[in-house]
Write a protein that holds these residues in place. Structure first.
Motif, PDB file in Angstrom:
ATOM      1  N   ASN A 116     -14.063  19.997  10.555  1.00 44.73           N
ATOM      2  CA  ASN A 116     -15.289  19.302  10.943  1.00 44.73           C
ATOM      3  C   ASN A 116     -14.925  18.225  11.960  1.00 44.73           C
ATOM      4  O   ASN A 116     -14.221  17.274  11.629  1.00 44.73           O
ATOM      5  N   SER A 117     -15.381  18.376  13.175  1.00 45.22           N
ATOM      6  CA  SER A 117     -15.021  17.439  14.250  1.00 45.22           C
ATOM      7  C   SER A 117     -15.452  16.008  13.962  1.00 45.22           C
ATOM      8  O   SER A 117     -14.882  15.068  14.509  1.00 45.22           O
ATOM      9  N   ASP A 118     -16.471  15.841  13.120  1.00 34.90           N
ATOM     10  CA  ASP A 118     -16.944  14.493  12.794  1.00 34.90           C
ATOM     11  C   ASP A 118     -15.890  13.677  12.068  1.00 34.90           C
ATOM     12  O   ASP A 118     -15.837  12.451  12.200  1.00 34.90           O
ATOM     13  N   THR A 119     -15.053  14.349  11.291  1.00 30.15           N
ATOM     14  CA  THR A 119     -14.106  13.629  10.440  1.00 30.15           C
ATOM     15  C   THR A 119     -12.641  13.892  10.776  1.00 30.15           C
ATOM     16  O   THR A 119     -11.764  13.238  10.222  1.00 30.15           O
ATOM     17  N   LYS A 124     -11.362  18.955  16.882  1.00 31.29           N
ATOM     18  CA  LYS A 124     -11.829  18.988  18.272  1.00 31.29           C
ATOM     19  C   LYS A 124     -10.779  19.666  19.153  1.00 31.29           C
ATOM     20  O   LYS A 124     -11.123  20.419  20.077  1.00 31.29           O
ATOM     21  N   GLY A 307     -18.943  19.706  14.709  1.00 24.59           N
ATOM     22  CA  GLY A 307     -19.257  18.542  13.892  1.00 24.59           C
ATOM     23  C   GLY A 307     -20.577  18.741  13.169  1.00 24.59           C
ATOM     24  O   GLY A 307     -21.557  19.195  13.767  1.00 24.59           O
ATOM     25  N   GLN A 308     -20.614  18.399  11.896  1.00 25.29           N
ATOM     26  CA  GLN A 308     -21.833  18.562  11.095  1.00 25.29           C
ATOM     27  C   GLN A 308     -23.017  17.851  11.728  1.00 25.29           C
ATOM     28  O   GLN A 308     -24.148  18.346  11.705  1.00 25.29           O
ATOM     29  N   SER A 309     -22.770  16.684  12.332  1.00 22.77           N
ATOM     30  CA  SER A 309     -23.847  15.898  12.928  1.00 22.77           C
ATOM     31  C   SER A 309     -24.463  16.568  14.152  1.00 22.77           C
ATOM     32  O   SER A 309     -25.540  16.185  14.596  1.00 22.77           O
ATOM     33  N   LYS A 310     -23.772  17.566  14.717  1.00 22.94           N
ATOM     34  CA  LYS A 310     -24.280  18.253  15.909  1.00 22.94           C
ATOM     35  C   LYS A 310     -25.113  19.498  15.568  1.00 22.94           C
ATOM     36  O   LYS A 310     -25.670  20.140  16.464  1.00 22.94           O
TER      37      LYS A 310
END
Length: 343
Positions: A116-119, A124, A307-310
């Motif tokens: 997960n790119s967010d964390t 990335k 990322g989950q946020s995306k």
């Protein structure tokens, strides 16, 4: 392949876990090499002792080379990675996720990397490496490649391997623009692509804050006319997808503009266009660059975002994305997209 994996799990369950950990370590070495033991252990979330043991095993098998500057993957290591990738993706369930998303989004293909790119910053890098692989395998006889800005697209060039297929390619910015984050600007990223591919690049600077009158005058400049012609002949696009509100804030949009975006339900952004959940364009920047109508005829489009946020932003863009689009994303975004679709 599924039957064989199931049989292996039942007979020697610990074998699959060991293989997955070594596969992941080998992938990290390829991604970051030459890399030292300590940063490698941090990426793999292993103790120093576990990292040393695993590196010794990979070295003994001739899959990595260890020198003073750190560990690097060998040609045999690359061969093993490529051979194991389909099985490891299948074992981890990513193949199933890719199939579901491809059908859901109605595009050419989806590739999902772990994490997960967010964390996790290494995720990335995994996105960049996978996007580089897809680009190298699909570019064919491409001549003009347009790239957008952003840290995700900037992560791709380091993983591109030199090839005769890309020596004659011209890399350009998909949209004119200037900004504070130099390393994330499309012009700089286009130059990075050209350097790794031994190709050429052309810069294009265009302020986002021009008035309508200045915009119309600027469009008549020779450099702009030349770039407009290049957009007509572009045959590959590599682009990111941004969160609408976050992108508006980064561009110092006025309070009124941000309220409009919120009121219109803007979720995602790409190429200076803002999209709502249904994929409708609800706002567009006054700029010069790749247009949505250009995308319909461009044969190779690689979207890269994770990322989950995306997840919501990706879904909003993909709702109207061309059918020939290839999406490279991560498990964080992929699982959230499937969850949002169920709701």
């Amino acid at each position: 392949m599924n039957e064989m994996l199931d049989a292996q799990r039942k007979l020697v369950p610990e074998m699959m876990e060991i293989m997955q950990r070594r596969y992941r370590m080998l992938k990290y070495v390829k991604m970051a090499g030459p890399v030292g033991r300590r940063p490698l252990g941090e990426m793999a979330s292993l103790t120093e002792r576990e990292t040393r043991t695993m590196m010794d095993s990979l070295k003994m098998q001739g899959l990595i080379h260890v020198a003073k500057e750190g560990a690097s993957i060998t040609s045999d290591g690359i061969t093993v990675l490529h051979a194991l990738e389909p099985m490891m993706d299948d074992w981890a369930g990513r193949k199933s996720i890719e199939k579901k998303l491809t059908e859901l989004l109605g595009i050419k293909s989806v590739k999902v990397v772990s994490g997960n790119s967010d964390t996790d910053q290494t995720t990335k890098n995994s996105l960049g490496m996978e996007a580089a692989n897809q680009f190298a395998s699909e570019i064919g006889n491409g001549k003009v490649v347009a790239v957008t800005g952003g840290s995700t697209i900037a992560s791709i060039p380091p993983f591109i391997e030199k090839s005769n297929d890309t020596k004659d390619v011209l890399f350009i910015a998909a949209r004119g623009g200037v900004g504070k984050e130099i390393g994330s600007q499309a012009n700089v990223i286009a130059a990075s692509f050209a350097e790794k591919c031994e190709g050429k690049y052309s810069t294009f600077y265009y302020p986002d804050t021009l008035s309508e009158e200045a915009h119309e005058a600027f469009r008549k400049e020779p450099t702009v006319l030349e770039m407009l012609q290049l957009y007509e002949t572009t045959d590959c696009v590599l682009h990111g997808i941004g969160n609408a509100q976050r992108m508006a804030a980064m561009r110092n949009a006025s309070d009124n503009e941000q309220k409009v975006l919120q009121g219109e339900g803007a979720k995602g952004e790409a190429f200076g266009y803002y999209f709502n959940r249904a994929g409708k364009v609800v706002h567009r920047l006054r700029t010069v660059g790749i247009k949505m109508e250009h995308l319909q005829r461009i044969p190779l489009i690689i979207s890269v975002a994770g990322g989950q946020s995306k997840a919501e932003a990706i879904l909003s863009y993909m709702a109207s994305a061309p059918k020939q689009t290839m999406l490279v994303t991560d498990e964080g975004a992929a699982n959230e997209m499937l969850n949002l679709q169920k709701k």
